[in-house]
Design a protein around this motif. Structure first.
Motif, short mmCIF file in Angstrom:
data_model
loop_
_atom_site.label_atom_id
_atom_site.label_comp_id
_atom_site.label_asym_id
_atom_site.label_seq_id
_atom_site.Cartn_x
_atom_site.Cartn_y
_atom_site.Cartn_z
N VAL A 5 8.31 3.82 25.84
CA VAL A 5 9.59 4.16 25.21
C VAL A 5 10.63 4.47 26.29
CG1 VAL A 5 10.77 5.84 23.75
CG2 VAL A 5 8.51 4.97 23.08
N GLN A 6 10.23 5.18 27.34
CA GLN A 6 11.15 5.49 28.43
C GLN A 6 11.59 4.23 29.17
OE1 GLN A 6 8.91 8.32 30.72
NE2 GLN A 6 9.75 10.09 29.64
N LYS A 7 10.64 3.32 29.40
CA LYS A 7 10.98 2.06 30.09
C LYS A 7 11.92 1.21 29.25
CE LYS A 7 6.89 1.67 32.99
NZ LYS A 7 5.70 0.86 33.32
N VAL A 8 11.66 1.15 27.96
CA VAL A 8 12.54 0.38 27.07
C VAL A 8 13.93 1.01 27.05
CG1 VAL A 8 12.96 -0.27 24.66
CG2 VAL A 8 10.68 -0.56 25.65
N GLY A 9 13.99 2.32 26.98
CA GLY A 9 15.28 3.02 26.99
C GLY A 9 16.05 2.77 28.28
N GLY A 13 19.55 0.71 28.70
CA GLY A 13 20.68 1.32 29.40
C GLY A 13 21.24 0.40 30.47
N GLU A 14 20.34 -0.26 31.21
CA GLU A 14 20.77 -1.22 32.24
C GLU A 14 21.46 -2.42 31.61
OE1 GLU A 14 17.39 -2.19 34.63
OE2 GLU A 14 17.00 -0.10 35.14
N VAL A 15 20.95 -2.85 30.46
CA VAL A 15 21.58 -3.97 29.75
C VAL A 15 23.00 -3.58 29.35
CG1 VAL A 15 21.54 -5.32 27.61
CG2 VAL A 15 19.45 -5.03 28.93
N GLY A 16 23.19 -2.37 28.88
CA GLY A 16 24.52 -1.90 28.51
C GLY A 16 25.47 -1.89 29.68
N GLU A 18 25.27 -3.80 32.41
CA GLU A 18 25.58 -5.19 32.75
C GLU A 18 26.51 -5.82 31.71
OE1 GLU A 18 24.84 -6.90 35.53
OE2 GLU A 18 23.96 -5.05 36.28
N PHE A 19 26.32 -5.45 30.46
CA PHE A 19 27.15 -6.00 29.38
C PHE A 19 28.62 -5.63 29.58
CE2 PHE A 19 28.73 -6.13 24.94
CZ PHE A 19 28.39 -7.44 24.65
N LYS A 20 28.87 -4.45 30.13
CA LYS A 20 30.25 -4.03 30.37
C LYS A 20 30.90 -4.83 31.50
CE LYS A 20 29.59 0.62 28.65
NZ LYS A 20 29.51 2.05 28.98
N LYS A 21 30.09 -5.47 32.35
CA LYS A 21 30.62 -6.26 33.46
C LYS A 21 31.01 -7.68 33.03
CE LYS A 21 27.72 -3.98 36.93
NZ LYS A 21 26.66 -4.22 37.94
#
Length: 65
Positions: A5-9, A13-16, A18-21
């Motif tokens: 669950v921590q790894k998925v979270g 978070g990293e996807v978010g 990158e998505f802002k870039k």
């Protein structure tokens, strides 16, 4: 299970971040790209149709021998 669950979270978070870039195309760029894609598809369809008709004609000639 807790580690997963921590790894998925962390991953989400990293996807978010990158998505802002991401820079999205303007409406004009999107419309122009759409025209290019549609034009290419139509040209490709005509080429495939011509090839199909040539092959069909050749096979009909061989079949009639």
């Amino acid at each position: 299970m807790k580690q997963i669950v921590q790894k998925v979270g962390a991953y989400l978070g990293e996807v978010g971040v990158e998505f802002k870039k991401v820079t999205w195309p303007s409406r004009q760029e999107l419309v122009e790209s759409t025209y290019v894609v549609v034009t290419f598809i139509v040209i490709l369809a005509v080429v495939v149709l011509c090839c199909d008709k040539v092959i069909e004609h050749a096979l009909n000639l061989f079949h009639s021998l």
